[in-house]
Enzyme design. Structure first.
Site, PDB file in Angstrom:
ATOM      1  N   LYS A  43      32.430  26.352 -27.105  1.00  0.00           N
ATOM      2  CA  LYS A  43      32.744  26.581 -28.688  1.00  0.00           C
ATOM      3  C   LYS A  43      31.901  25.403 -29.092  1.00  0.00           C
ATOM      4  O   LYS A  43      31.392  25.810 -30.368  1.00  0.00           O
ATOM      5  CB  LYS A  43      33.663  26.739 -28.911  1.00  0.00           C
ATOM      6  CG  LYS A  43      34.812  28.298 -28.693  1.00  0.00           C
ATOM      7  CD  LYS A  43      34.142  29.652 -28.684  1.00  0.00           C
ATOM      8  CE  LYS A  43      34.603  30.874 -28.133  1.00  0.00           C
ATOM      9  NZ  LYS A  43      33.969  31.624 -29.099  1.00  0.00           N
TER      10      LYS A  43
HETATM   11  N1  PMP Z   1      37.780  31.487 -23.896  1.00  0.00           N
HETATM   12  C1  PMP Z   1      38.646  30.617 -24.542  1.00  0.00           C
HETATM   13  C2  PMP Z   1      39.941  29.880 -24.196  1.00  0.00           C
HETATM   14  C3  PMP Z   1      38.243  30.611 -25.601  1.00  0.00           C
HETATM   15  O1  PMP Z   1      38.746  30.151 -26.660  1.00  0.00           O
HETATM   16  C4  PMP Z   1      36.876  31.443 -26.301  1.00  0.00           C
HETATM   17  C5  PMP Z   1      36.669  31.395 -27.817  1.00  0.00           C
HETATM   18  N2  PMP Z   1      37.959  32.499 -28.848  1.00  0.00           N
HETATM   19  C6  PMP Z   1      36.866  32.889 -25.228  1.00  0.00           C
HETATM   20  C7  PMP Z   1      37.478  32.893 -24.091  1.00  0.00           C
HETATM   21  C8  PMP Z   1      35.730  34.003 -25.566  1.00  0.00           C
HETATM   22  O2  PMP Z   1      34.442  33.994 -25.790  1.00  0.00           O
HETATM   23  P1  PMP Z   1      33.824  34.562 -27.466  1.00  0.00           P
HETATM   24  O3  PMP Z   1      34.492  34.050 -28.398  1.00  0.00           O
HETATM   25  O4  PMP Z   1      32.340  33.843 -27.117  1.00  0.00           O
HETATM   26  O5  PMP Z   1      33.907  36.038 -27.229  1.00  0.00           O
END
Ligand code: PMP
Length: 327
Positions: A43
């Site tokens: 992120k």
């Molecule tokens: N795994 C974790 C630990 C996350 O914090 C996130 C973000 N919500 C994701 C997976 C999924 O990524 P995205 O939001 O880009 O779909």
């Protein structure tokens, strides 16, 4: 050689081969380990991009406040960029998130407000609603809204996708990512399919989320929704960043399989990663074992964050026993 700030160290994370967990498969399985980012998760890529794009569009002015609903990782990415660029941060989150995650946000100077998990998204107490309300009340504030903000998907289109294409020298055949906001899977898949339309994109969802059924039937079925413990993937809404046209299959993984695989990643591969990583690997291997993965194939699985955030949960035997995941 030096970096001008911590923000320049975001991205260019390593691809690492799975040696033990995938040894029954003929093709090659690689994981992209996002905890090598400075905020220890994927992120960081979007935290920086959403703030940079908001600055360009004049949506935030110097000294302003960034307000977001986040499970911690996006908060960390935003907080890092905010420290360097001189903004304040307020984050709303749910009471199911690890305390360690929230303490890390506070360590970077952010204010964190904890909201209840078991309320509808449009309930005024939900973490979506509280973030939205604060952004309306506080002057010179900016609400990035990672669910619907195109900068989220664009960050992965500009960085994660090209990195995977270059690191595999264009040989990637299968791309696997967890589905949260959809930014990671949609942005990366878009880039990869533009290079080679035959690349298969596999999304990993959590049991208790609406995505798998929505992908397969087009129906938003509220009966699919129930509480689960895997953090970061699965939703009870369909965000604008989730582009199902760029996804070829969805695997749904329960908490137990996600967490047992997370522990195996640490113990058998030396990869100390978070619960959604275990889910992604479990779903990816289940997909590969079901047939569509041969000798010449090359799979890349995104591992979004680090195990440090889950030491009191997934890596704690007592907690795992209490939840019924360990004898
Ligand atoms: N795994 C974790 C630990 C996350 O914090 C996130 C973000 N919500 C994701 C997976 C999924 O990524 P995205 O939001 O880009 O779909």
């Amino acid at each position: 050689m030096y970096y001008n700030s911590i923000l320049e160290t975001i991205g260019n994370t390593p691809l690492i081969k799975l040696n033990n967990l995938a040894d029954d498969l003929q093709g090659t399985v690689l994981v992209k380990v996002e905890y090598f980012n400075p905020g220890h998760s994927v992120k960081d890529r979007i935290g920086l991009k959403m703030i940079e794009d908001a600055e360009k569009e004049g949506l935030i002015e110097p000294g302003g406040t960034i307000i977001e609903g986040t499970s911690g990782n996006t908060g960390m990415g935003l907080a890092l960029a905010a420290v360097i660029k001189g903004y304040d941060c307020i984050f709303t989150t749910t009471d199911k998130q690890s305390k360690a995650k929230l303490d890390m946000l506070r360590a970077l100077g952010a204010e964190v407000k904890v909201c209840p998990t078991d309320v509808e998204p449009d309930d005024p107490r939900s973490y979506y609603s509280v973030a939205k309300r604060l952004s309306e009340e506080i002057p010179n504030s900016y609400y990035p809204n990672q669910y619907d903000n195109p900068s989220n998907t664009q960050a992965h289109y500009e960085t994660t996708g090209p990195e995977i294409w270059e690191q595999t020298e264009g040989n990637v055949t299968h791309y696997v990512a967890g589905m949260g906001t959809g930014g990671t899977i949609s942005g990366t898949s878009k880039y990869l399919k533009e290079q080679n339309e035959d690349i298969q994109t596999i999304g990993v969802d959590s049991k208790g989320s609406v995505y798998k059924k929505y992908f397969e039937t087009g129906e938003f079925d509220k009966d699919e929704i129930h509480p689960y413990l895997t953090e970061g993937i699965g939703e009870d809404i369909i965000p604008e960043n989730m582009d199902f046209d760029l996804i070829d299959a969805v695997m749904q993984v329960n908490d137990e399989n996600a967490f047992i695989t997370t522990r195996k990643l640490a113990q058998e591969e030396g990869l100390f990663v978070g619960g959604s990583c275990g889910a992604a690997v479990y779903g990816a291997l289940e997909y590969a074992r079901s047939g569509d993965f041969g000798e010449d194939d090359l799979m890349v699985i995104i591992l979004p964050d680090s195990g440090t955030r889950y030491v009191s949960k997934i890596f704690n035997d007592k907690w795992m026993q209490e939840k019924g995941f360990l004898d």
